[in-house]
Each structure stands twice: as structure tokens, then as C-alpha cells.
Design a protein around this motif. Structure first.
Motif, PDB file in Angstrom:
ATOM      1  N   LEU A   1      23.665   7.929  20.494  1.00 45.20           N
ATOM      2  CA  LEU A   1      22.786   8.353  19.405  1.00 45.20           C
ATOM      3  C   LEU A   1      22.655   9.880  19.378  1.00 45.20           C
ATOM      4  CD1 LEU A   1      20.879   7.750  17.076  1.00 45.20           C
ATOM      5  CD2 LEU A   1      19.053   7.325  18.740  1.00 45.20           C
ATOM      6  N   ALA A   2      22.543  10.477  20.571  1.00 46.39           N
ATOM      7  CA  ALA A   2      22.428  11.939  20.631  1.00 46.39           C
ATOM      8  C   ALA A   2      23.680  12.579  20.031  1.00 46.39           C
ATOM      9  CB  ALA A   2      22.229  12.392  22.072  1.00 46.39           C
ATOM     10  N   LYS A   3      24.826  12.003  20.332  1.00 44.73           N
ATOM     11  CA  LYS A   3      26.096  12.543  19.826  1.00 44.73           C
ATOM     12  C   LYS A   3      26.129  12.486  18.290  1.00 44.73           C
ATOM     13  CE  LYS A   3      29.309  11.101  22.649  1.00 44.73           C
ATOM     14  NZ  LYS A   3      30.312  10.112  23.111  1.00 44.73           N
ATOM     15  N   VAL A   4      25.777  11.328  17.740  1.00 42.91           N
ATOM     16  CA  VAL A   4      25.808  11.165  16.280  1.00 42.91           C
ATOM     17  C   VAL A   4      24.741  12.046  15.620  1.00 42.91           C
ATOM     18  CG1 VAL A   4      25.473   9.506  14.401  1.00 42.91           C
ATOM     19  CG2 VAL A   4      26.774   8.845  16.423  1.00 42.91           C
ATOM     20  N   ALA A   5      23.577  12.145  16.260  1.00 44.75           N
ATOM     21  CA  ALA A   5      22.504  12.984  15.691  1.00 44.75           C
ATOM     22  C   ALA A   5      22.949  14.443  15.649  1.00 44.75           C
ATOM     23  CB  ALA A   5      21.224  12.828  16.518  1.00 44.75           C
TER      24      ALA A   5
ATOM     25  N   ALA B   1      12.644  12.569  13.457  1.00 44.54           N
ATOM     26  CA  ALA B   1      12.770  11.165  13.869  1.00 44.54           C
ATOM     27  C   ALA B   1      12.404  10.993  15.336  1.00 44.54           C
ATOM     28  CB  ALA B   1      14.202  10.679  13.637  1.00 44.54           C
ATOM     29  N   VAL B   2      11.775   9.872  15.630  1.00 45.31           N
ATOM     30  CA  VAL B   2      11.533   9.470  17.023  1.00 45.31           C
ATOM     31  C   VAL B   2      12.215   8.123  17.218  1.00 45.31           C
ATOM     32  CG1 VAL B   2       9.784   8.689  18.677  1.00 45.31           C
ATOM     33  CG2 VAL B   2       9.345  10.728  17.281  1.00 45.31           C
ATOM     34  N   CYS B   3      13.115   8.049  18.201  1.00 46.41           N
ATOM     35  CA  CYS B   3      13.821   6.794  18.484  1.00 46.41           C
ATOM     36  C   CYS B   3      13.485   6.369  19.902  1.00 46.41           C
ATOM     37  CB  CYS B   3      15.327   6.990  18.334  1.00 46.41           C
ATOM     38  SG  CYS B   3      15.791   7.473  16.662  1.00 46.41           S
ATOM     39  N   ILE B   4      12.958   5.173  20.022  1.00 43.46           N
ATOM     40  CA  ILE B   4      12.479   4.707  21.321  1.00 43.46           C
ATOM     41  C   ILE B   4      13.432   3.608  21.792  1.00 43.46           C
ATOM     42  CG2 ILE B   4      10.512   3.651  22.514  1.00 43.46           C
ATOM     43  CD1 ILE B   4       8.813   4.950  20.094  1.00 43.46           C
TER      44      ILE B   4
ATOM     45  N   ILE C   1      21.593   3.231  13.366  1.00 37.33           N
ATOM     46  CA  ILE C   1      20.282   3.901  13.430  1.00 37.33           C
ATOM     47  C   ILE C   1      20.248   5.098  12.478  1.00 37.33           C
ATOM     48  CG2 ILE C   1      18.694   5.221  14.898  1.00 37.33           C
ATOM     49  CD1 ILE C   1      19.691   3.429  17.269  1.00 37.33           C
ATOM     50  N   VAL C   2      21.260   5.959  12.554  1.00 40.23           N
ATOM     51  CA  VAL C   2      21.208   7.144  11.675  1.00 40.23           C
ATOM     52  C   VAL C   2      21.383   6.720  10.215  1.00 40.23           C
ATOM     53  CG1 VAL C   2      21.908   8.800  13.441  1.00 40.23           C
ATOM     54  CG2 VAL C   2      23.635   7.790  11.929  1.00 40.23           C
TER      55      VAL C   2
END
Lengths: 105, 272
Positions: B118-122, B171-174, B247-248
Motif C-alpha cells: 500500500l505504501a508503494k502504491v500510495a 487517508a488513514v488505513c488501519i 484500497i487506493v
């Protein structure tokens, strides 16, 4: 333009003249929003993009003319059925307005 | 007065790189075409558009635009007139105001494999990414080199220190799956104005989480409606990378208010 800064400065350090083309407005469906930018140096090298690749070639030609002083900084319009500006168009059917100017600021 | 009293580009580039909000103002039509100004909050505007009154009024407007992170063209009279009556029969000056605002922020809770994807795509989408986990062995730079910050912390201190900075663009992703961590993270996120709150877990986990949230007093339907849980679009994602895309994709669809069907199966303009 954020993503162009490093390339712009590399060119500046090499003493290259640079023009910037920016999308300032779109009508209808346009591939990139206002603010999308590309930079062209005097050798015709390009970074960034202002469309989905439809009009970049024509923008380079226009930018080089402005860098050579043959044309003034100006607004340029590209559209689906626009044959006056250039014989290129956007396949998505929209119109984009670009402002092309030398980076002399 | 000279139209180019100083070099604006180096100052512009410095502000953009330092994430200082800045508007780049350019006359694109009318007298002094190509004249430029730089406008940032709480500092004097630099450059001039050729007319003092025009410069003053455009600088004022540009400040509003940069605060709203809006980019576009505005029309003025040669001395900055803005009312339609004043603009009749006068040549108009068209000004392009381009707002450079700091990147949107994504906080990811839980230092798991999904987090790395997710960090990579964000990052591809331009987010400033913060990864947070209380477990020191997992929350390491080595595991998340793509993140802008990796924090070893419980959620509550991070929210009390920095939660006020989150806006509707953020955004906050938990992704923790651990109630010890999830519950305070959800609680913290709900107390902010963050635009997107996604929480990972199966429907069963989600149901249990709702019980735990109720125990800490979170029962309001309005509050719970802000939670995207289970997180992500229904695209059949399996791997961490596919899940990151789902997610994104959901974050984009929530921001634009779309239902996220395939373009082929919907009508109307692609760009609105």
C-alpha cells in the motif's frame, strides 16, 4: 510541475534554454487536469506530459519556436476538430488549452 | 517598474520542495503576457503582473486558491476589476493560478506485508506516507524504505500530536487486524477531519470490531458510516499488491463520489 524540477535544474546547470507548456484549462473530456506540465529544452529533449501522448509532438515544435524567438509566449488550443492550430487532435474529444512560455523567470 | 525584478524560479522550486504552499501566477492573455507572481500564505507576494492594483487583487485571490489547493484560470480588468459590469468593453486579463499544496497524507497502521504494498502504491499517487506500528521489530525503515516516515508508536499519541493536520484530502488505513491497535486507531481517526478511513479485516472481524468500538462509546451511525470496512473495492484482490490497488481505488472513488463500476458499463463523460 513538481515532478519536473530535477530535470529542469539539470538542464539549467548545463546552460540550456527551457520552455514550459502547462495545461491551463480543459473543455469536455481531457486526459490531464490544469497544472499538468511538460518542459522542453533547446535540444528538443522533453520531460513530463500534457495529454495522453496525443499532442506532445506538436507542443515540442511550438516550444522550440518560442525558444528561438520566432514566436511569443502564448496560449495554444488543441481539440478534436481543431485544424487551425495544428493538424493533431485529442482522441478523447475534449479541448485542452496550453500556455507555453520560456522559463526565464 | 520592471516586470522581472528577480528570479522567481529558485524560490518557487525551494517552496515546492519544502512543501510550503505556493501559487504560481501567470498572465496568459492580455497586457504583460507571461508576467508572473509567487504567492504563499503569511509572506509578501513576489513579482508583479505589471499593474499594482491588478497584482494586489490577484495575489489576494491566489492566496485563497492555494489554501483550497485549486488550480485554474481567472479573469480581471487591466487594473484588477472583477465585477462583470467593470469588465464590459475593457480588455480582459486572463490569469492562470496554479496552486502547489503539500501532498496528501496517508497514515498506515500496522507494519505488515499489505502495508509495504500500500505504501508503494500510495507513493505512486503522490501521498506523503507514514507507517506506524507499536512493535519495534516490525516498524523498521528496512522493511518500508518507500515510506516517508516509519514510526514506532501506539495510535493515540500520533493522533493527539498530529491528527489536527489531517484533512479531507488525506487517508488513514488501519491494517493491523489487532483490536488492541485497531480500536484506538479508529477512535483517533474518527476524531479528525480525515477524508478516508479504511479498516482491514473480514466481515466477521469487522462485526467484532464494532462491538469493541461500542464498548469505548463509538456507536453513532454517522461516525460508523465514515469507516470503510472491510477495506477496499470489490475487485477480487488477493495479493498485497492487488489489495493495495483495491484500497487506493476506493480512496479515489470516495473522493470523486463515484460508484466505481467499469467505464464500459457506465455512461457519461469520463472526466467530470
Amino acid at each position: 510541475m513538481r515532478e519536473l524540477l530535477n530535470d529542469i535544474e539539470r538542464w539549467q546547470q548545463a546552460g540550456k534554454q527551457i520552455a514550459i507548456a502547462r495545461v491551463v484549462d480543459i473543455e469536455g473530456s481531457g486526459p490531464r487536469d490544469p497544472g499538468a506540465a511538460m518542459a522542453v529544452n533547446e535540444d528538443g529533449e522533453v520531460v513530463g506530459s500534457v495529454s495522453g501522448g496525443c499532442v506532445e509532438g506538436a507542443v515540442v515544435a511550438e516550444a522550440l519556436e518560442i525558444l528561438r524567438g520566432d514566436k511569443q509566449p502564448r496560449l495554444v488550443k488543441f481539440g478534436y476538430s481543431d485544424d487551425e492550430a495544428f493538424a493533431v487532435g485529442l482522441t478523447c474529444g475534449g479541448i485542452i488549452h496550453l500556455f507555453i512560455s520560456p522559463l526565464n523567470w | 517598474m520592471s516586470l522581472k525584478p528577480m528570479s522567481l524560479y529558485p524560490i518557487f522550486a525551494e517552496r515546492v520542495r519544502s512543501n510550503i504552499p505556493v501559487a504560481l501566477v501567470t498572465v496568459i492573455d492580455g497586457p504583460n503576457i507571461g508576467a508572473m507572481m509567487l504567492v504563499s500564505p503569511s509572506t509578501e507576494a513576489l513579482g508583479t503582473l505589471g499593474d499594482n492594483e491588478l497584482s494586489r487583487i490577484v495575489a489576494r485571490d491566489a492566496l485563497g486558491e492555494v489554501e483550497a489547493a485549486r488550480t485554474g484560470v481567472r479573469h480581471y480588468g487591466p487594473q484588477g476589476q472583477t465585477t462583470p459590469e467593470d469588465l464590459v468593453d475593457t480588455p480582459t486579463v486572463r490569469v492562470f493560478i496554479e496552486a502547489f499544496s503539500p501532498p496528501p497524507i496517508m497514515w498506515i497502521f500496522g507494519a505488515v506485508d499489505f502495508t509495504a504494498a500500500l505504501a508503494k502504491v500510495a507513493k505512486v499517487l503522490g501521498y506523503y506516507v507514514v507507517v506506524c506500528d507499536a512493535r519495534e521489530v516490525f516498524a523498521t525503515r528496512r522493511r518500508f524504505p518507500m515510506a516517508d516516515e516509519v514510526l514506532v508508536s501506539w495510535p493515540s499519541p500520533l493522533f493527539s500530536d498530529r491528527g489536527h493536520a489531517l484533512t479531507s484530502r488525506d487517508a488513514v488505513c488501519i491494517l493491523t487486524h489487532d483490536p488492541k491497535f485497531d480500536v484506538p486507531a479508529v477512535q483517533g481517526a474518527l476524531a479528525t477531519n480525515v477524508g478516508y478511513i479504511g479498516v482491514m479485516g473480514s466481515r466477521k472481524t469487522h462485526a467484532k470490531r464494532l462491538e469493541r468500538l461500542a464498548e469505548v462509546g463509538i456507536t453513532s451511525a454517522d461516525q460508523l458510516a465514515r469507516l470503510m470496512s472491510p477495506i477496499g473495492l470489490d475487485i477480487g484482490a488477493r495479493t498485497p499488491e492487488e489489495t493495495a490497488i483495491s484500497i487506493v481505488g476506493e480512496i479515489i472513488a470516495r473522493r470523486t463520489g463515484r460508484g466505481a463500476p467499469s467505464l464500459r458499463d457506465s455512461d457519461g463523460p469520463i472526466h467530470k
